[in-house]
Structures are given as C-alpha cells and as structure tokens.
Design a protein around this motif. Structure first.
Motif, PDB file in Angstrom:
ATOM      1  N   LEU A   1       0.964  -1.315   0.033  1.00  0.00           N
ATOM      2  CA  LEU A   1       0.160   0.032   0.006  1.00  0.00           C
ATOM      3  C   LEU A   1       0.679   1.303   0.149  1.00  0.00           C
ATOM      4  N   TRP A   2       2.088   1.147   0.715  1.00  0.00           N
ATOM      5  CA  TRP A   2       3.077   2.253   0.440  1.00  0.00           C
ATOM      6  C   TRP A   2       3.595   2.590  -0.874  1.00  0.00           C
ATOM      7  N   GLY A   3       3.761   1.562  -1.444  1.00  0.00           N
ATOM      8  CA  GLY A   3       4.331   1.803  -2.786  1.00  0.00           C
ATOM      9  C   GLY A   3       3.591   2.803  -3.694  1.00  0.00           C
ATOM     10  N   PRO A   4       2.205   2.657  -3.683  1.00  0.00           N
ATOM     11  CA  PRO A   4       1.228   3.411  -4.633  1.00  0.00           C
ATOM     12  C   PRO A   4       1.360   4.901  -3.875  1.00  0.00           C
ATOM     13  N   GLY A   5       1.960   5.193  -2.815  1.00  0.00           N
ATOM     14  CA  GLY A   5       1.813   6.615  -2.133  1.00  0.00           C
ATOM     15  C   GLY A   5       0.957   6.673  -0.978  1.00  0.00           C
ATOM     16  N   ILE A   6       0.573   5.438  -0.518  1.00  0.00           N
ATOM     17  CA  ILE A   6      -0.501   5.688   0.702  1.00  0.00           C
ATOM     18  C   ILE A   6       0.401   5.587   2.037  1.00  0.00           C
ATOM     19  N   ASP A   7       0.001   6.491   2.742  1.00  0.00           N
ATOM     20  CA  ASP A   7       0.805   6.848   4.103  1.00  0.00           C
ATOM     21  C   ASP A   7       0.665   5.325   4.929  1.00  0.00           C
ATOM     22  N   PRO A   8       1.832   4.730   5.361  1.00  0.00           N
ATOM     23  CA  PRO A   8       1.889   3.647   5.990  1.00  0.00           C
ATOM     24  C   PRO A   8       0.982   3.570   7.385  1.00  0.00           C
ATOM     25  N   VAL A   9       0.897   4.594   7.920  1.00  0.00           N
ATOM     26  CA  VAL A   9       0.301   4.889   9.283  1.00  0.00           C
ATOM     27  C   VAL A   9      -1.195   4.544   8.814  1.00  0.00           C
ATOM     28  N   ALA A  10      -1.646   5.345   7.954  1.00  0.00           N
ATOM     29  CA  ALA A  10      -2.997   5.433   7.157  1.00  0.00           C
ATOM     30  C   ALA A  10      -3.522   4.018   6.775  1.00  0.00           C
ATOM     31  N   ALA A  11      -2.438   3.112   6.270  1.00  0.00           N
ATOM     32  CA  ALA A  11      -2.586   2.076   5.603  1.00  0.00           C
ATOM     33  C   ALA A  11      -2.747   0.958   6.758  1.00  0.00           C
ATOM     34  N   SER A  12      -1.940   1.156   7.610  1.00  0.00           N
ATOM     35  CA  SER A  12      -1.942   0.259   8.770  1.00  0.00           C
ATOM     36  C   SER A  12      -3.287   0.049   9.448  1.00  0.00           C
ATOM     37  N   LYS A  13      -3.691   1.372   9.632  1.00  0.00           N
ATOM     38  CA  LYS A  13      -5.117   1.472  10.561  1.00  0.00           C
ATOM     39  C   LYS A  13      -6.239   1.122   9.569  1.00  0.00           C
ATOM     40  N   VAL A  14      -6.290   1.380   8.222  1.00  0.00           N
ATOM     41  CA  VAL A  14      -7.178   0.920   7.335  1.00  0.00           C
ATOM     42  C   VAL A  14      -7.190  -0.708   7.550  1.00  0.00           C
ATOM     43  N   LEU A  15      -5.889  -1.290   7.219  1.00  0.00           N
ATOM     44  CA  LEU A  15      -5.935  -2.678   7.312  1.00  0.00           C
ATOM     45  C   LEU A  15      -6.466  -3.379   8.551  1.00  0.00           C
ATOM     46  N   GLY A  16      -6.075  -2.634   9.554  1.00  0.00           N
ATOM     47  CA  GLY A  16      -6.321  -3.163  10.982  1.00  0.00           C
ATOM     48  C   GLY A  16      -7.919  -3.144  11.440  1.00  0.00           C
ATOM     49  N   ILE A  17      -8.479  -1.987  10.768  1.00  0.00           N
ATOM     50  CA  ILE A  17      -9.814  -1.669  11.207  1.00  0.00           C
ATOM     51  C   ILE A  17     -10.715  -2.929  10.320  1.00  0.00           C
ATOM     52  N   LEU A  18     -10.232  -3.015   8.949  1.00  0.00           N
ATOM     53  CA  LEU A  18     -10.973  -4.115   8.288  1.00  0.00           C
ATOM     54  C   LEU A  18     -10.777  -5.392   8.713  1.00  0.00           C
ATOM     55  N   SER A  19      -9.686  -5.752   9.008  1.00  0.00           N
ATOM     56  CA  SER A  19      -9.391  -7.062   9.677  1.00  0.00           C
ATOM     57  C   SER A  19     -10.168  -7.131  11.051  1.00  0.00           C
ATOM     58  N   GLY A  20     -10.282  -6.205  11.788  1.00  0.00           N
ATOM     59  CA  GLY A  20     -11.132  -6.362  12.860  1.00  0.00           C
ATOM     60  C   GLY A  20     -12.504  -6.528  12.703  1.00  0.00           C
ATOM     61  N   LEU A  21     -13.076  -5.598  11.704  1.00  0.00           N
ATOM     62  CA  LEU A  21     -14.481  -5.564  11.111  1.00  0.00           C
ATOM     63  C   LEU A  21     -14.994  -7.090  10.733  1.00  0.00           C
ATOM     64  N   LEU A  22     -14.003  -7.547   9.959  1.00  0.00           N
ATOM     65  CA  LEU A  22     -14.237  -8.916   9.436  1.00  0.00           C
ATOM     66  C   LEU A  22     -14.231  -9.993  10.584  1.00  0.00           C
ATOM     67  N   ALA A  23     -13.548  -9.819  11.455  1.00  0.00           N
ATOM     68  CA  ALA A  23     -13.376 -10.771  12.449  1.00  0.00           C
ATOM     69  C   ALA A  23     -14.576 -10.814  13.237  1.00  0.00           C
ATOM     70  N   VAL A  24     -15.112  -9.631  13.628  1.00  0.00           N
ATOM     71  CA  VAL A  24     -16.566  -9.535  14.301  1.00  0.00           C
ATOM     72  C   VAL A  24     -17.462 -10.265  13.392  1.00  0.00           C
ATOM     73  N   VAL A  25     -17.618  -9.793  12.257  1.00  0.00           N
ATOM     74  CA  VAL A  25     -18.806 -10.369  11.375  1.00  0.00           C
ATOM     75  C   VAL A  25     -18.877 -12.010  11.205  1.00  0.00           C
ATOM     76  N   LEU A  26     -17.274 -12.582  11.172  1.00  0.00           N
ATOM     77  CA  LEU A  26     -17.303 -13.930  10.891  1.00  0.00           C
ATOM     78  C   LEU A  26     -17.274 -14.586  12.402  1.00  0.00           C
ATOM     79  N   ALA A  27     -17.035 -14.095  13.397  1.00  0.00           N
ATOM     80  CA  ALA A  27     -17.298 -14.388  14.740  1.00  0.00           C
ATOM     81  C   ALA A  27     -18.985 -14.736  15.098  1.00  0.00           C
ATOM     82  N   ILE A  28     -19.448 -13.619  14.683  1.00  0.00           N
ATOM     83  CA  ILE A  28     -21.120 -13.860  14.566  1.00  0.00           C
ATOM     84  C   ILE A  28     -21.719 -14.816  13.824  1.00  0.00           C
ATOM     85  N   ASP A  29     -20.876 -15.127  12.497  1.00  0.00           N
ATOM     86  CA  ASP A  29     -21.477 -16.137  11.585  1.00  0.00           C
ATOM     87  C   ASP A  29     -21.259 -17.681  12.284  1.00  0.00           C
ATOM     88  N   THR A  30     -19.982 -17.684  12.711  1.00  0.00           N
ATOM     89  CA  THR A  30     -19.471 -18.959  13.621  1.00  0.00           C
ATOM     90  C   THR A  30     -20.255 -19.165  14.799  1.00  0.00           C
TER      91      THR A  30
END
Length: 202
Positions: free
Chosen positions: A72-101
């Motif tokens: 994500l940094w390669g195309p110019g996305i700030d690494p701090v912002a990229a890590s937060k977006v990835l982290g939030i998306l991962s946490g969000l998917l984990a919540v939805v997947l846990a409910i499904d489980t």
C-alpha cells in the motif's frame, strides 16, 4: 419484528458499534508499529527486508503485515493510514465472521446478541485494530480457521450420513445348489434322491 430480523440484528449493529469505537481510538498509533514501517520502507527502497541497510537482521515477526504495508505504501498511501485501514478492516471482518461462527454452532439469539456487543465494543480488539500492529489480522485469521473447521466438520458429518443412507444393501445370499450325503458325506446336487457315490437312498 420477526425472529429472522432479530437474529440479523447483531450482523447489522455490531459492525457499526465497532467502527464507532475505532473512531474514538483512531489517533493512537503504537511505537512498535514503526518497526514494521521501517522494514517496509527499506524493502521499497530496494535494500530488502532489513531495519538498517547492509545489516541482515530479521527484527520483525509479521512478514505478511510488512508486505501488506509495503504494497500500500508503494502507490503512495501513508503507512500509518494504511496500517489503520488494514487493522480496522481485519477487526471488522473478525467481528462479522465470529457472529457467523456462533450461528453455525447453534448459539441462541440472546447469546449471539450478547457476544456481538461484547466483541464489537471490546477495547482490546478496538485498540489494536487502530494501533498499526497486525493483531486484528491475526484475530481474523484465527476466526476464519475456526469457522472453516466448523463448516468442514458439518460437511463431513452430512456426507457421512448421506453415504450411510444411500449405501447399497448387500445382495441376499444365493440359494444353495448342493447338499451333503448323510451316509458318505460327499457333496451332491440338492435335488438328488440317491447319492451317486454310495448309491444310498435319500
């Protein structure tokens, strides 16, 4: 409100609560995250996965996370912002997947709702989802593996029961065509009235 809609409430409400909680912690970035950023920076600069150019020391334990940040940094996305977006998306998917489980293992509706609220508002998951670390991605991976194992077990049991139901019944034994002579104990045709060996009348 129907039971089906009530059972869908956790799926609709929990992600929103999780995102709202993440916004409260969004300014926070842990200093350990910058170790991953440094490795990603040197990787993009052509120095390889090193903290300092020329020093071949592996100081990270999250290769996938470093590679994602670098991608994500390669195309110019700030690494701090990229890590937060990835982290939030991962946490969000984990919540939805846990409910499904929970639904897959037959948890009651009140249990699903309670678990969804507790998980979506868990400060640990929220905190680390915006911290810049790979923690929420690891949580997502564990949840996905658990979900996969549950689905696999259900499919295995279903296929096994179907095989048992549709298993071909063994053919009935064929009618005997011979019998034993009670006098000389030799095999003779079952319809014989006189033994061809000892000539005894049967």
């Amino acid at each position: 409100m129907t039971c089906e809609r009530i059972s869908d409430l956790p799926v609709l409400v929990a992600p929103g609560l999780f995102l709202a909680a993440c916004l409260a912690f969004i300014p926070f970035t842990t200093d350990d995250a910058f170790i991953s950023f440094r490795y990603a920076e040197n990787l993009l600069a052509g120095h390889g996965l090193v903290y300092n150019p020329g020093e071949r020391v592996e100081g990270f334990s999250n290769l996938l996370w470093v590679l994602l940040i670098a991608a994500l940094w390669g195309p110019g996305i700030d690494p701090v912002a990229a890590s937060k977006v990835l982290g939030i998306l991962s946490g969000l998917l984990a919540v939805v997947l846990a409910i499904d489980t929970l639904k897959r293992i037959g948890t009651s509706r009140p249990g699903i709702i309670l678990a969804a609220l507790m998980l979506s508002l868990d400060t640990g998951l929220v905190y680390y989802s915006v911290s810049g670390l790979e923690t929420s991605l690891f949580v997502l991976e564990l949840t996905a593996v658990l979900n996969f194992l549950i689905v696999s077990l259900a499919v295995f049991v279903l296929v096994k029961q179907m095989n048992r139901l549709f298993k071909e019944k063994p053919a009935p034994p064929a009618a005997p065509t011979t019998k034993e002579c009670p006098f000389c104990h030799t095999e003779i045709p079952i319809a014989a009235t006189r033994c061809p060996h000892c000539t005894s009348q049967l």
